[in-house]
Design a protein around this motif. Sequence first.
Motif, PDB file in Angstrom:
ATOM      1  N   ILE A 198       0.857  -1.191   0.000  1.00 47.30           N
ATOM      2  CA  ILE A 198       0.000   0.000   0.000  1.00 47.30           C
ATOM      3  C   ILE A 198       0.885   1.231   0.000  1.00 47.30           C
ATOM      4  N   THR A 199       0.636   2.145  -0.946  1.00 46.38           N
ATOM      5  CA  THR A 199       1.387   3.393  -1.007  1.00 46.38           C
ATOM      6  C   THR A 199       0.415   4.570  -1.024  1.00 46.38           C
ATOM      7  N   LEU A 200       0.758   5.620  -0.283  1.00 45.42           N
ATOM      8  CA  LEU A 200      -0.148   6.752  -0.109  1.00 45.42           C
ATOM      9  C   LEU A 200       0.318   7.961  -0.909  1.00 45.42           C
ATOM     10  N   HIS A 201      -0.638   8.615  -1.588  1.00 41.48           N
ATOM     11  CA  HIS A 201      -0.320   9.811  -2.383  1.00 41.48           C
ATOM     12  C   HIS A 201      -1.490  10.792  -2.317  1.00 41.48           C
ATOM     13  N   ILE A 202      -1.790  11.225  -1.100  1.00 40.25           N
ATOM     14  CA  ILE A 202      -2.928  12.106  -0.835  1.00 40.25           C
ATOM     15  C   ILE A 202      -2.484  13.243   0.070  1.00 40.25           C
ATOM     16  N   PRO A 203      -3.256  14.348   0.101  1.00 35.90           N
ATOM     17  CA  PRO A 203      -2.921  15.447   1.023  1.00 35.90           C
ATOM     18  C   PRO A 203      -3.307  15.088   2.442  1.00 35.90           C
ATOM     19  N   LEU A 204      -2.758  15.810   3.404  1.00 42.31           N
ATOM     20  CA  LEU A 204      -3.129  15.636   4.806  1.00 42.31           C
ATOM     21  C   LEU A 204      -4.261  16.594   5.136  1.00 42.31           C
ATOM     22  N   THR A 205      -5.426  16.053   5.472  1.00 33.00           N
ATOM     23  CA  THR A 205      -6.584  16.841   5.876  1.00 33.00           C
ATOM     24  C   THR A 205      -7.190  16.194   7.112  1.00 33.00           C
ATOM     25  N   ILE A 226       3.828  -1.164   3.742  1.00 33.80           N
ATOM     26  CA  ILE A 226       3.227   0.174   3.686  1.00 33.80           C
ATOM     27  C   ILE A 226       4.315   1.197   3.371  1.00 33.80           C
ATOM     28  N   ILE A 227       4.008   2.092   2.416  1.00 35.00           N
ATOM     29  CA  ILE A 227       4.950   3.136   2.020  1.00 35.00           C
ATOM     30  C   ILE A 227       4.266   4.490   2.119  1.00 35.00           C
ATOM     31  N   ASN A 228       4.921   5.460   2.758  1.00 34.87           N
ATOM     32  CA  ASN A 228       4.380   6.821   2.835  1.00 34.87           C
ATOM     33  C   ASN A 228       5.435   7.821   2.391  1.00 34.87           C
ATOM     34  N   CYS A 229       5.259   8.325   1.163  1.00 36.29           N
ATOM     35  CA  CYS A 229       6.111   9.402   0.632  1.00 36.29           C
ATOM     36  C   CYS A 229       5.306  10.681   0.453  1.00 36.29           C
ATOM     37  N   ALA A 252       7.832  -1.558   6.307  1.00 36.63           N
ATOM     38  CA  ALA A 252       7.293  -0.217   6.092  1.00 36.63           C
ATOM     39  C   ALA A 252       8.415   0.709   5.656  1.00 36.63           C
ATOM     40  N   ALA A 253       8.068   1.667   4.815  1.00 41.03           N
ATOM     41  CA  ALA A 253       9.043   2.647   4.347  1.00 41.03           C
ATOM     42  C   ALA A 253       8.459   4.036   4.506  1.00 41.03           C
ATOM     43  N   PHE A 254       9.247   4.950   5.061  1.00 38.84           N
ATOM     44  CA  PHE A 254       8.782   6.315   5.319  1.00 38.84           C
ATOM     45  C   PHE A 254       9.769   7.329   4.760  1.00 38.84           C
ATOM     46  N   ASP A 255       9.234   8.362   4.122  1.00 36.31           N
ATOM     47  CA  ASP A 255      10.030   9.526   3.744  1.00 36.31           C
ATOM     48  C   ASP A 255       9.536  10.766   4.478  1.00 36.31           C
TER      49      ASP A 255
END
Length: 527
Positions: A198-205, A226-229, A252-255
């Motif tokens: 799962i990779t996330l590509h959304i704004p923080l709201t 899980i990846i969050n860039c 998990a991978a975080f940037d």
Amino acid sequence: MKKRILIPEEISSHLINNLSADFSIDYQPKFTAKEILEVIGNYNIVIVRSKTKITSEIINAGKNLELICRAGTGVDNIDVEAATRRGIPVMNTPGGNTIAATEHTMALILSLCRHVPQANISLKSGKWERSKFNGTELYGKTIGIIGLGKIGREVALRAKSFGMSVIGYDPLISKEVADQFEVELCDYEKLISSSDIITLHIPLTDDTKNIISASTINKLKDGVKIINCARGGLVDEKAVLDGLNSGKISGAAFDVYTEEPPKNLELINHPKVVATPHLGASTEEAQEKIAIQLTEQIKAWLYNGKLEGCVNAINLKYINDEKVKPFLELAEKIGIIHSQILKGNFVKVMLNCYGSFLSKYLYVIKAAYLKGLIQNLASPPINYINSILIASEMGLSVEEKILPADKIYSTLFSATVVTNSESLTISGTVMLNNNSLITAIGDYHSEIKPEGNLLLYYNQDKPGVLSKVSAVLASFNINIAGLSLSRLGKGLDAMTIINTDEVVEQNVINELMKVEEIRKIYSIRFS
């Protein structure tokens, strides 16, 4: 005399070189917030990346400030509202880092699956541990992409080249657009339960904060990665740490992090975590693209008065127009109501403006409505300038009409949204005292002010329903500020809208659903 630019943090030399002939540039990459505050009154323009926060205090101290620039996409480190009040345009450079962020996402995915960082450290320490770093292939795996904007789509294309099955969740994307990128559009529940990665590509709201949480992790496929860039705060870092320790999450991978620099070193140092210090946009090419784009925008502003890439330009033009402003606020709030009560993917929007007055401002009213509709669902930050463009890029069809004055209201704005599962029309007007009213929701007439918080519910028309609802609200110390009742006929379906002083949280909704006459219920927030 040349206009003065302050750059209070490290930035690409391309940008400084490109602007130095036309502006007097003061490059102070080690400036603190206190130092910026002390000198900001001497500058016409300030340029920042993501580290420096341009607060309302700094903006108000900038007596000569004419332009605030963000060399990048997000403007969450700039108080845009304070800048708007001061009449200062805020300019960003969306799209310049798309490829850089995409490639960094793929680098983290591959590093995670093949244990590249861990194996590198092991070998350099003199060890030969081939069996310890047995990896996972991407081929044949399912990747779930949350957010199918520019970066999400580019990730999808690259994932397909690895032979992966690609599924995606994005409430703004139509099936037709997803098909163009060979992405299977699905709901959130299916994505989190079916994905190997799962990779996330959304704004923080408010809606996306902790979209990966403890409750979510329980529904994930065993061994998921899980990846969050995208943005810190999208992932509950403690919940992910617990999932890694339990084995539910295999890596998990975080940037990006909830707090930067991160203080949760237990997560960073976990053997199954790959972590980088917010490098998504940190490529020579991305910084050069951003430098070129921002240079062109600033020079267009200086020499031609153009406001390209501004997140608040149209708002500046109309915000003090007492005739137009109430209709912009009304349109935006109708969009917010639609966004919070409709289910499914948005497919089509139809906007009707009744009366000659509204016909003059159709474009900006359209922009205001779309801002309300998609502001919590899309990236980059949505405003009156980019809402129409972003909606178009998402494949959202928007039609608008100018119609004669309504029989009851001389000026009336009406919006219909069609999703893949339902449609709903909401209408409203502005009265002579500039008070906004929602005049109809679907087939139900109403007279409710779109302000504060709304509780909307549909029920069977029977005596005593309102008193039951009032009792539940009272038990939670929620005060009723306004009320509108409507029904299709005696004993048939009815709709009630209540203004409340407090937000009606989910636990209150759960209690209200115990009222047997209620069929559907929604809590709507305008803040």
